[in-house]
Structure formats: C-alpha cells, structure tokens
Design an enzyme around this catalytic site. Sequence first.
Site, PDB file in Angstrom:
ATOM      1  N   ALA A  48      21.049  47.088   6.901  1.00 52.39           N
ATOM      2  CA  ALA A  48      20.808  48.217   6.006  1.00 52.39           C
ATOM      3  C   ALA A  48      19.333  48.279   5.600  1.00 52.39           C
ATOM      4  O   ALA A  48      18.713  49.343   5.639  1.00 52.39           O
ATOM      5  CB  ALA A  48      21.691  48.093   4.766  1.00 52.39           C
TER       6      ALA A  48
ATOM      7  N   CYS B 141      27.551  40.535  13.937  1.00 52.62           N
ATOM      8  CA  CYS B 141      28.741  40.886  14.729  1.00 52.62           C
ATOM      9  C   CYS B 141      28.826  40.057  16.009  1.00 52.62           C
ATOM     10  O   CYS B 141      29.907  39.848  16.563  1.00 52.62           O
ATOM     11  CB  CYS B 141      28.714  42.367  15.083  1.00 52.62           C
ATOM     12  SG  CYS B 141      28.249  43.436  13.704  1.00 52.62           S
TER      13      CYS B 141
END
Length: 473
Positions: A21, A56
């Site tokens: 982010a 991830c």
Amino acid sequence: MTTADPTEKRERIVVIGADAAGMSAAHQALRSAKAAGRDVDVIALEKTSDTSYSACGIPYLVSGTVGATDELSARTPEKHRAMGVDLRMNVTATKIDLNTRTVTYAHNAGGEEVVRFDKLVLATGAHPIIPQWAVTDGGELVGGVHPVKDLDHARHWLDLVSRRSRGGIAIRRRAAVVGGGYIGVEMAEAMVQRGFSTTLLTRSAVMSSLDSDMSERVREAVQAGGVDVITNTTIADIDIVDGHVRSVTASNGQVYPTDVVVLGLGVRPATELGVAAGLPIGEQGGYLPNERQEVAEGVWAAGDCCEVIERIRGKYVLAPLGTHANKQGRICGYDVLGGSHAFPGVLGTAITRFVSAGTHVEVARTGLGTREATEAGYDVESLVTVGGTASGYMPERSPIATKIIADRRTRRLLGVQIVGGAQSAKRIDTAAAVLWGEMSVDDLATMDLSYAPPFATVWEAIQLAARRLSDRM
Ligand SMILES: Cc1cc2nc3c(=O)[nH]c(=O)nc-3n(C[C@H](O)[C@H](O)[C@H](O)COP(=O)(O)OP(=O)(O)OC[C@H]3O[C@@H](n4cnc5c(N)ncnc54)[C@H](O)[C@@H]3O)c2cc1C
C-alpha cells in the site's frame, strides 16, 4: 552553524510503511505531482530492511517453488530512491502529532528524528495474531513456533526447512500448522513438499470462509494430499523442552508431537500509531477510510491497516489482501494531491490452492456465503453443481464443484464458491464481475462466455451451475 533545509518549504507527503500500500501511494503521488507540474517530496518510513515484497509468495518460497527470497521483491530500496522516493529504511514511526503535523521516528540503530508533513499516508499493514501459548514468560516466541507474515519470517522458515539438525540432533521433520485459512493451507502445502509429516489444526473448518459443504471438499482434498487435518479444535497446551516445542495438545485432548509450529491464525490491523493520535477505528480494529481512503483531514490510510466496505451489504469488513492494498495505495497517491479517485469496495473475492504429490485442489470464493446472506435478510437459495474444466474427452479435464447462492425474491446473484482441480478456481472472476454489476443468476447462466474443448464444457461450469439454480428458482 545550522544550514536551512532547502526542501523544508516544499509540499511534503510522508508515508508510514513501505510495502504494497505504502509504495503504491508513494509512486502514484510522484506520478501525479509530475503530471501536475508540482514540486513534491515523498518520504517513506519503513521499520524493516525490506520493501515492496510479495508476502503472497512466501509459502512458495518456503516450499522451494521460488528459488530465492530476492525473487519476491518487486523493487529494491535503491530503485525506489532512483525513482524519487526518499525511502528511509530501518526506522520505526513512533508518534503522529496531528496538531503540529509531524511524525516522530526512531532509527532502529538508535536516535530519533521528527519530520513535518503536509499530507500523511498510513500504510502500516497488520500484525500476525500470536496466541498466548506460543510465547514464553520472557515474551519471546517458543523455539520452533513462528508466524508467516513478512520476509524475516520467510527467512526463518526457509532456514528451518533447509536445516537437517538442531544442536547436533537430527530434526524429525514433523510440522503442526495452526489455522485453516488460506495461509494455513498454503503453508501446509509447503511443509508437505519439504518432506515434513504435517498436521493442520483449525478452530472450525478448513477454509471456513466457504459454506461447510464446500469447505468439507477442501478438507478431504488436503487430507488426501498427505496432511492430517484436525478441525473444530484449538491448542490447549504446548510442551517445551530446552526452549523448543516438543508437542502441542489440542482441545480434544490429543497430543501432537511436532518439531515446528506454523502460526497461520490471521492478522489484526496495525493501527496503534493512529489510535494514539486520536484517529477512530472500527469494530474490527481497522481505520475507517471514506471512499477516497481519507481517515482525517490530510490523513489517508490504505491496505491491511484499514477496514473496507463490502459492497453487497454496504458494511465495513476486514479483507487484508494485497490486491486491495495496491489499489487503495494508488488511490491515496492520486488523492493526496487533490485527485478524486474512489475505492469502490470489495466483494470478498479470494483464491488459493493446495498441491502435493497426486493432489491438486483449487479454492475460490466471492460475495456472500449462505450464513452471511441469510443474516443480511436475503431469501437464500443455493445449489452445488459438479462439472468439468474441459470437455469430457479432453485429458486435461478436472472436476469443478460450484456453489451458487442467490436471492429468491430478486434472483440477484449473491455469492459463488468453487472447489475443483487444476484450472478451476480462476473462473471465480467471471462470477465476481456479475456480482459487481449486481446482476442476476439468470444473467450469469446466459451471458456470452467462451468455449472450446480444452478450456471449458459447452455449458461453462459456472454457467451450468447458475442455470440449474435458475431453473430451480
Ligand atoms: C503468507 C501470505 C500470503 C498471502 N497471500 C496473498 C494472496 O495470495 N493474495 C492476496 O491478495 N494477498 C495475500 N496476502 C496478503 C498481502 O500480503 C497483504 O494484504 C499485503 O501485504 C498488505 O499490504 P500492506 O502494505 O497493507 O501491509 P504490509 O505488507 O504488512 O506492509 C506494511 C509495512 O509497514 C511497515 N510498518 C508497520 N508499522 C510501521 C511503523 N510504525 N514505522 C515504519 N514502518 C512500519 C511494516 O514493516 C511493513 O513493511 C498474503 C499475506 C501473507 C502473509
């Protein structure tokens, strides 16, 4: 003699947290400033020595599918700096003062600085949930017990799975994975692939964000793939010898001997800085941004530290996913410079898989589950249909179970869940697009989707499932 800082009068954006982010926000702010011909300084503060990495990918690094930790990094700190971000690593923001518009940060090596901001972006992510039993009286993690959240955790796991002995004694390679969400499932895959005899223990079901009939299919597949799956259980006790885990005792009374424990219990938003500064947080502990991701005058927030609006029910939920963090960060980057981009909310679309010798199961969901939809007041109708990912005569065909959930009154599609073999789960995106457009189960059953034998059946699997539910309704 002190020299005046020539940048002191320039517009300054400070970003706290330099991963998905934060760095999306930082670079978009620079792009927007350039497009607008404005002189802006973007300072990003990051407490670790890593930036812009794919958390991830950690399970695939631990499994050995990805060859090196560096491969998970999208951009090095040097690259960020070369692109114009004043990236300050190994510094921890310790205080935000919204009156003086300053952030105080501590160098991890010692020393403190205060930096002024005109606009602030909070992108501090989330903390892994660490249960009490995993921590010693001294506050340290019990040896062999570790979460999976950032690259330091990844390095720890990589070192551990590669190690053959501890203190001269051979490690027996038994793993307990605690938590049955997607991180637990992906780490169970990694441990099995590394040759660990693996037990997955979970409080409710495996992938409990699915309806129970669908999560049961996942449990069966993971079990068939060599993981001993224990559902509806918590950890009651841990046996520690010489500071290292020896076994865990589950609430069912069963003792599971283990050499390592993977903590995959989810995350909680990292909002302590903002809370101390007086920013409000929601029921689930995340910041409550408006649709421009603004949380207070001149303060934005993005990523795992935020709650997000779930579109169907129009309420704040936690959805800590990289896909949202990147999009929200980009919106902050536009809007800190006066743009008016909006984050449109989420549907809870998610995907994962479990692969071990002889087993390949893919899992995906979008929208509401049966319980959520019923609680939201919908008149729920649902049906599970088993189809195939390719024509019956094609060797690549694998099974795909699709659950369609709709509202009987309006026929609106409310949710779709998929559990299937190779090439099954990404079909969820079609369903997500139908949900996004607030379309009906009949729309999904009849819309123009592609077909050729290697890719689908002539009635594409999720269309077949939608058609059956449509007929029944
Ligand atoms: C194992 C694993 C697998 C995942 N798989 C998927 C997946 O398949 N798909 C998906 O969409 N998502 C996945 N995710 C989730 C995804 O990684 C996160 O949603 C995403 O990283 C969130 O980005 P963020 O920038 O909000 O937070 P983070 O990535 O947590 O970054 C926050 C940053 O802020 C820094 N920071 C925090 N506090 C301070 C402070 N006070 N001062 C300075 N710096 C600070 C932290 O060090 C960190 O670098 C996965 C996560 C994990 C752990």
